[in-house]
Design a protein around this motif. Structure first.
Motif, mmCIF file in Angstrom:
data_model
loop_
_atom_site.group_PDB
_atom_site.id
_atom_site.type_symbol
_atom_site.label_atom_id
_atom_site.label_comp_id
_atom_site.label_asym_id
_atom_site.label_seq_id
_atom_site.Cartn_x
_atom_site.Cartn_y
_atom_site.Cartn_z
ATOM 1 N N GLN A 278 0.759 -1.302 -0.023
ATOM 2 C CA GLN A 278 -0.091 0.079 -0.013
ATOM 3 C C GLN A 278 0.869 1.347 -0.154
ATOM 4 N N ALA A 279 1.948 1.089 -0.465
ATOM 5 C CA ALA A 279 2.911 2.198 -0.290
ATOM 6 C C ALA A 279 2.708 3.485 -1.159
ATOM 7 N N LYS A 280 1.799 3.223 -2.413
ATOM 8 C CA LYS A 280 1.531 4.466 -3.089
ATOM 9 C C LYS A 280 0.369 5.145 -2.428
ATOM 10 N N LEU A 281 -0.610 4.446 -1.558
ATOM 11 C CA LEU A 281 -1.633 5.122 -1.077
ATOM 12 C C LEU A 281 -0.920 5.868 0.229
ATOM 13 N N LYS B 142 -12.644 3.747 5.335
ATOM 14 C CA LYS B 142 -12.490 2.843 3.937
ATOM 15 C C LYS B 142 -11.579 1.501 4.315
ATOM 16 N N LYS B 143 -11.006 1.463 5.372
ATOM 17 C CA LYS B 143 -10.253 0.513 5.895
ATOM 18 C C LYS B 143 -10.928 -0.382 6.833
ATOM 19 N N GLY B 144 -12.096 0.078 7.360
ATOM 20 C CA GLY B 144 -12.935 -0.715 8.232
ATOM 21 C C GLY B 144 -12.580 -0.190 9.672
ATOM 22 N N PHE B 145 -12.214 0.670 9.969
ATOM 23 C CA PHE B 145 -11.866 1.104 11.401
ATOM 24 C C PHE B 145 -13.101 1.948 11.809
ATOM 25 N N SER B 146 -13.493 1.992 13.031
ATOM 26 C CA SER B 146 -14.465 2.896 13.497
ATOM 27 C C SER B 146 -13.779 4.105 14.065
ATOM 28 N N ILE B 147 -14.502 5.213 14.105
ATOM 29 C CA ILE B 147 -14.065 6.458 14.573
ATOM 30 C C ILE B 147 -14.789 6.953 15.489
ATOM 31 N N GLY C 211 2.373 11.169 10.929
ATOM 32 C CA GLY C 211 0.944 10.586 10.911
ATOM 33 C C GLY C 211 0.733 9.533 9.699
ATOM 34 N N VAL C 212 1.344 9.623 8.626
ATOM 35 C CA VAL C 212 1.065 8.474 7.938
ATOM 36 C C VAL C 212 2.183 7.248 8.155
ATOM 37 N N GLY C 213 3.201 7.421 8.656
ATOM 38 C CA GLY C 213 3.793 6.312 8.866
ATOM 39 C C GLY C 213 3.017 5.636 10.066
ATOM 40 N N SER C 214 2.490 6.329 10.953
ATOM 41 C CA SER C 214 1.925 5.508 12.210
ATOM 42 C C SER C 214 0.461 4.863 11.531
ATOM 43 N N LEU C 215 -0.221 5.545 10.734
ATOM 44 C CA LEU C 215 -1.567 4.998 9.961
ATOM 45 C C LEU C 215 -0.847 3.764 9.164
ATOM 46 N N ALA C 216 0.261 3.661 8.522
ATOM 47 C CA ALA C 216 0.622 2.579 7.878
ATOM 48 C C ALA C 216 0.859 1.359 8.991
ATOM 49 N N ALA C 217 1.218 1.681 9.821
ATOM 50 C CA ALA C 217 1.603 0.722 11.117
ATOM 51 C C ALA C 217 0.218 0.124 11.783
#
Length: 474
Positions: free
Chosen positions: A16-19, A50-55, A116-122
């Motif tokens: 998912q690196a492009k995302l 979109k990834k199925g997480f609740s917010i 933020g995005v590195g943590s999101l990837a994790a």
């Protein structure tokens, strides 16, 4: 177990690196300041949904905070993300000279678009691993606003947002690859205001009571105080309102912002009260009225060796990503743009072999060892308030050319380069692997919690931001 986790996480993130690159670049372009990161937050929330997480939105009165959760039951793992920028650091990407997009505009001078995005990837990788292996447990991404100014995580900690967490993980962009086995200074941020009486400075100066004089006397008094405070303490300020621009008017109102730092929460409270007393003295000398308001504060950082040992192991096994020839040319150009003092300072921390390496390739591509004892960081971070509530581990990866100084245009210029994103994903992989092992290895989690308890030594968390102070509304 380690090899299996590492292999799966690497595939999940690289797929998912492009995302991730697109998200990071968009947040870089928004460059929103503390408490006003609306577009950045909305983008991240939409991606998590979109990834199925609740917010869950608006934690602790912070309009640009959120939690994205997936899974159920214990253990509960937190991954911290930031996305605020800095004022005055607008800069064109891919430029090797100072060239603002917008004069005096904002820019990601600390790399929080990458953070933020590195943590999101994790978080994505942990979620996918839980699903594929049918594992119990919960992964949460904490969207944390206002790290640069305002200490958003401290507000969240004050309201109990981390109380049910088993372990927390974070990272930060930088110019080295290291686990952050360090303590830090606690800090109190406060605005001091002085009110006097305006008058004609030539005709009737005796009727005036100068708020600007009070500001100057306070600063002089604090400068004398520096000789009599702990070595590791720091006090610095900015005059934010001089009261006007006419020298022929006695200024009736003036303001300044102070940061008071010391290694422990009680130490910083004591030093802050001494600074307040200096302000009181300045008001007495000038017959003005002084008031102050605490606008932020955070504790000292409590590291966790048990978690850092595991995280460091994964960093070494994963390895720092290779840099392409084109990216390396840009890295060299950024390095050459640095001042001689910055280069000299950075080189002073290297051994002869490392100096030779960066002279050829000015980026630290090696992994620093775990220090024998905790390192002290003179700065402050609101991750500290999380670390007082739950075992916390974090790392730093080399998203910037060697010697790059945080909060500079060079950081902003590098913020969208492929090597910067790859280093952010390197951090994401290390966090994801460590989080997964923590969730699946009860002995590791028990060991981390025991160390956490020992380091606190019975001390309870007491937020440095008073209860009656609310986050500013932007």
């Amino acid at each position: 177990m380690v090899a299996d986790i590492m292999g799966e996480v690497n595939g999940l993130i690289e797929g998912q690196a492009k995302l991730f690159g697109s998200l990071s670049e968009q947040i870089w372009s928004y460059a929103e300041l503390s408490f006003a990161e609306q577009k950045s937050m909305d983008l991240l929330i939409k991606t998590f949904e979109k990834k199925g997480f609740s917010i869950e939105r608006g934690l602790a009165g912070l309009k640009t905070s959120f939690i994205a959760s997936f899974g159920s039951g214990k253990p509960v793992i937190a991954i911290l993300g930031e996305y605020d920028a800095l004022a005055g650091l607008s800069q064109k990407k891919n430029s090797t000279i100072h060239d603002p997009v917008t004069p005096n505009g904002s820019g990601h001078g600390c790399g929080h678009n990458l953070l933020g995005v590195g943590s999101l990837a994790a978080a994505f990788a942990v979620k996918d691993y839980l699903v594929q292996h049918h594992l119990a447990g919960t992964v949460r991404f904490y969207g944390c606003p206002a790290e640069e100014r305002g200490n958003g995580k401290a507000y969240m900690a004050r309201e109990g947002c981390f109380e049910d967490i088993d372990a927390a993980f974070s990272w930060h962009p930088g110019s080295i690859n290291v686990v952050q086995q360090s303590s830090s200074n606690a800090v109190i941020e406060a605005r001091f205001s002085f009110d006097g009486v305006s008058a004609h400075a030539a005709a009737l100066p005796e009727l005036g009571r100068s708020a600007l004089d009070a500001i100057e006397l306070m600063n002089v008094g604090v400068n004398y105080l520096r000789e009599h405070m702990p070595d590791k303490a720091r006090v610095h300020y900015a005059v934010t309102n001089t009261g006007g621009s006419s020298p022929n008017v006695v200024q009736s109102h003036a303001e300044e912002l102070y940061l008071v730092r010391s290694p422990k929460p009680n130490d910083v409270r004591t030093l802050f009260e001494r600074v307040v007393n200096v302000a009181r003295g300045a008001a007495l000398m000038t017959e003005t009225k002084m008031s102050y308001k605490i606008e932020g504060g955070c504790h000292n950082l409590i590291p966790n060796t048990a978690l850092h040992q595991v995280m460091l192991g994964y960093m070494k096994k994963i390895g720092f990503p290779e840099i392409s020839g084109k990216d390396l040319d840009f890295v060299r150009a950024i390095y050459h743009s640095l001042g001689e003092n910055e280069k000299k300072y950075a080189l002073s921390h290297l051994d002869p072999g490392q100096r030779a390496a960066v002279s050829e390739k000015p980026i630290e591509d090696w992994i620093m060892p775990l220090p024998e004892k905790d390192v002290f960081m003179e700065g402050s971070t609101d991750v500290s308030d999380v670390s007082w509530n739950v075992p916390t581990a974090q790392c730093m990866t080399a998203t910037w050319a060697f010697g790059t100084v945080p909060h500079t245009w060079q950081v902003v210029a590098q913020g969208t380069h492929p090597y910067a994103l790859n280093a952010a994903l390197f951090a994401g992989k290390a966090i994801a692997c460590t989080a997964i092992q923590t969730m699946t290895d009860s002995e590791l989690l028990t060991k981390a919690k025991q160390e956490f308890k020992e380091r606190l030594s019975g001390q309870a968390y007491d937020c440095l931001i008073p209860e009656d102070i609310k986050p500013p509304e932007k």
